[in-house]
Each structure stands twice: as structure tokens, then as C-alpha cells.
Design a protein around this motif. Structure first.
Motif, PDB file in Angstrom:
ATOM      1  N   GLN A  78       3.206  46.235  10.603  1.00  0.00           N
ATOM      2  CA  GLN A  78       2.950  47.144   9.829  1.00  0.00           C
ATOM      3  C   GLN A  78       2.589  46.767   8.289  1.00  0.00           C
ATOM      4  O   GLN A  78       1.821  47.648   7.654  1.00  0.00           O
ATOM      5  N   LYS A  79       3.245  45.927   7.752  1.00  0.00           N
ATOM      6  CA  LYS A  79       3.060  45.783   6.380  1.00  0.00           C
ATOM      7  C   LYS A  79       2.428  44.212   5.858  1.00  0.00           C
ATOM      8  O   LYS A  79       2.040  44.051   4.844  1.00  0.00           O
ATOM      9  N   LYS A 132       8.254  35.179   3.067  1.00  0.00           N
ATOM     10  CA  LYS A 132       8.993  33.978   2.623  1.00  0.00           C
ATOM     11  C   LYS A 132      10.094  34.133   1.695  1.00  0.00           C
ATOM     12  O   LYS A 132       9.943  35.085   1.100  1.00  0.00           O
ATOM     13  N   ALA A 133      10.731  33.104   1.271  1.00  0.00           N
ATOM     14  CA  ALA A 133      11.920  32.947   0.342  1.00  0.00           C
ATOM     15  C   ALA A 133      11.287  33.252  -1.289  1.00  0.00           C
ATOM     16  O   ALA A 133       9.947  32.903  -1.329  1.00  0.00           O
ATOM     17  N   ALA A 134      12.195  33.817  -1.901  1.00  0.00           N
ATOM     18  CA  ALA A 134      11.421  34.135  -3.474  1.00  0.00           C
ATOM     19  C   ALA A 134      10.887  32.859  -3.869  1.00  0.00           C
ATOM     20  O   ALA A 134      11.587  31.888  -3.944  1.00  0.00           O
ATOM     21  N   GLY A 135       9.863  32.885  -4.765  1.00  0.00           N
ATOM     22  CA  GLY A 135       9.193  31.710  -5.331  1.00  0.00           C
ATOM     23  C   GLY A 135       8.357  30.935  -4.211  1.00  0.00           C
ATOM     24  O   GLY A 135       7.845  29.983  -4.689  1.00  0.00           O
ATOM     25  N   LYS A 136       8.343  31.429  -2.997  1.00  0.00           N
ATOM     26  CA  LYS A 136       7.548  30.427  -2.207  1.00  0.00           C
ATOM     27  C   LYS A 136       6.328  30.878  -1.614  1.00  0.00           C
ATOM     28  O   LYS A 136       5.551  30.354  -0.781  1.00  0.00           O
ATOM     29  N   GLY A 137       5.960  32.138  -2.180  1.00  0.00           N
ATOM     30  CA  GLY A 137       4.606  32.645  -1.838  1.00  0.00           C
ATOM     31  C   GLY A 137       4.216  33.928  -2.567  1.00  0.00           C
ATOM     32  O   GLY A 137       5.228  34.710  -3.084  1.00  0.00           O
ATOM     33  N   THR A 138       3.070  34.389  -2.644  1.00  0.00           N
ATOM     34  CA  THR A 138       2.701  35.553  -3.286  1.00  0.00           C
ATOM     35  C   THR A 138       2.565  36.750  -2.642  1.00  0.00           C
ATOM     36  O   THR A 138       2.686  37.941  -3.046  1.00  0.00           O
ATOM     37  N   GLY A 139       2.427  36.531  -1.176  1.00  0.00           N
ATOM     38  CA  GLY A 139       2.199  37.699  -0.463  1.00  0.00           C
ATOM     39  C   GLY A 139       0.817  38.344  -0.652  1.00  0.00           C
ATOM     40  O   GLY A 139       0.651  39.510  -0.483  1.00  0.00           O
ATOM     41  N   LEU A 140      -0.122  37.553  -1.157  1.00  0.00           N
ATOM     42  CA  LEU A 140      -1.533  37.854  -1.136  1.00  0.00           C
ATOM     43  C   LEU A 140      -2.440  37.523  -0.247  1.00  0.00           C
ATOM     44  O   LEU A 140      -3.635  38.103  -0.125  1.00  0.00           O
ATOM     45  N   GLY A 141      -2.300  36.463   0.482  1.00  0.00           N
ATOM     46  CA  GLY A 141      -3.118  36.152   1.461  1.00  0.00           C
ATOM     47  C   GLY A 141      -3.888  36.927   2.447  1.00  0.00           C
ATOM     48  O   GLY A 141      -5.128  37.076   2.718  1.00  0.00           O
ATOM     49  N   MET A 142      -3.044  37.727   3.148  1.00  0.00           N
ATOM     50  CA  MET A 142      -3.565  38.618   4.322  1.00  0.00           C
ATOM     51  C   MET A 142      -4.232  39.852   3.569  1.00  0.00           C
ATOM     52  O   MET A 142      -5.048  40.380   4.121  1.00  0.00           O
ATOM     53  N   SER A 143      -3.870  40.412   2.408  1.00  0.00           N
ATOM     54  CA  SER A 143      -4.318  41.551   1.766  1.00  0.00           C
ATOM     55  C   SER A 143      -5.809  41.190   1.174  1.00  0.00           C
ATOM     56  O   SER A 143      -6.614  42.152   1.135  1.00  0.00           O
ATOM     57  N   ILE A 144      -5.813  39.706   0.838  1.00  0.00           N
ATOM     58  CA  ILE A 144      -7.259  39.363   0.059  1.00  0.00           C
ATOM     59  C   ILE A 144      -8.070  39.427   1.437  1.00  0.00           C
ATOM     60  O   ILE A 144      -9.497  39.780   1.566  1.00  0.00           O
ATOM     61  N   VAL A 145      -7.561  38.738   2.591  1.00  0.00           N
ATOM     62  CA  VAL A 145      -8.694  38.535   3.662  1.00  0.00           C
ATOM     63  C   VAL A 145      -8.986  39.992   4.376  1.00  0.00           C
ATOM     64  O   VAL A 145     -10.171  40.256   4.499  1.00  0.00           O
ATOM     65  N   SER A 146      -7.878  40.740   4.221  1.00  0.00           N
ATOM     66  CA  SER A 146      -8.015  42.362   4.772  1.00  0.00           C
ATOM     67  C   SER A 146      -9.380  42.941   3.975  1.00  0.00           C
ATOM     68  O   SER A 146     -10.232  43.725   4.367  1.00  0.00           O
ATOM     69  N   GLU A 147      -9.242  42.786   2.607  1.00  0.00           N
ATOM     70  CA  GLU A 147     -10.072  43.477   1.435  1.00  0.00           C
ATOM     71  C   GLU A 147     -11.433  42.665   1.631  1.00  0.00           C
ATOM     72  O   GLU A 147     -12.492  43.428   1.669  1.00  0.00           O
ATOM     73  N   ILE A 148     -11.672  41.365   1.965  1.00  0.00           N
ATOM     74  CA  ILE A 148     -12.895  40.915   2.055  1.00  0.00           C
ATOM     75  C   ILE A 148     -13.652  41.382   3.436  1.00  0.00           C
ATOM     76  O   ILE A 148     -14.794  41.773   3.427  1.00  0.00           O
ATOM     77  N   ILE A 149     -12.836  41.499   4.435  1.00  0.00           N
ATOM     78  CA  ILE A 149     -13.356  41.848   5.781  1.00  0.00           C
ATOM     79  C   ILE A 149     -13.913  43.436   5.558  1.00  0.00           C
ATOM     80  O   ILE A 149     -14.967  43.906   6.027  1.00  0.00           O
TER      81      ILE A 149
END
Length: 73
Positions: A17-18, A27-44
Motif C-alpha cells: 500500500q505504501k 531499508k535501514a536509515a541511511g541505506k536508501g532514499t525511498g524515491l525509486g518506486m515513486s519516481i517510476v510511478s510518476e513517469i508512468i
């Protein structure tokens, strides 16, 4: 239409859902931004398409992407 599947660890219903929300990460803090799938979704979405996820814990995930064809006229 494109469908990509794996047989990895899968995702919980809560994670599914998120997954497209900006800055959401498992991912653990400092290991990723959490933007990958939101960017993919926006492009699509900008191409009038859709992306859906199906996943089962312990069995894997499947992402289905649909983008309409554009005419050249």
C-alpha cells in the motif's frame, strides 16, 4: 503492457500500500532514499499509464505496467 515478476521474499499488504509513496523505504536509515518506486510511478502516470503490484510474502512480487500507445497524427 509489461509484467516483471520475481520469486524473492515478497511484500506485506502494508508495504504494498505504501510502495509508491515518496520517501517510503524498508531499508535501514541511511541505506536508501525511498524515491525509486515513486519516481517510476510518476513517469508512468505522465505517460497516461498505470503500475500495479501483486506480492505474497515468501513467494515473490509481480509488477504490471501498462502504457497506452500514442498515435503519430
Amino acid at each position: 503492457f509489461l509484467s516483471i515478476a520475481d520469486n524473492g521474499c515478497g511484500m506485506s499488504a502494508e508495504t504494498q500500500q505504501k510502495i509508491f509513496e515518496p520517501f517510503f523505504t524498508t531499508k535501514a536509515a541511511g541505506k536508501g532514499t525511498g524515491l525509486g518506486m515513486s519516481i517510476v510511478s510518476e513517469i508512468i502516470q505522465k505517460h497516461s499509464g498505470t503500475i500495479e503490484v501483486e506480492s505474497t510474502l515468501g513467494k515473490g512480487s509481480k509488477f504490471s505496467i501498462s502504457i497506452p500507445l500514442q498515435s503519430n497524427s
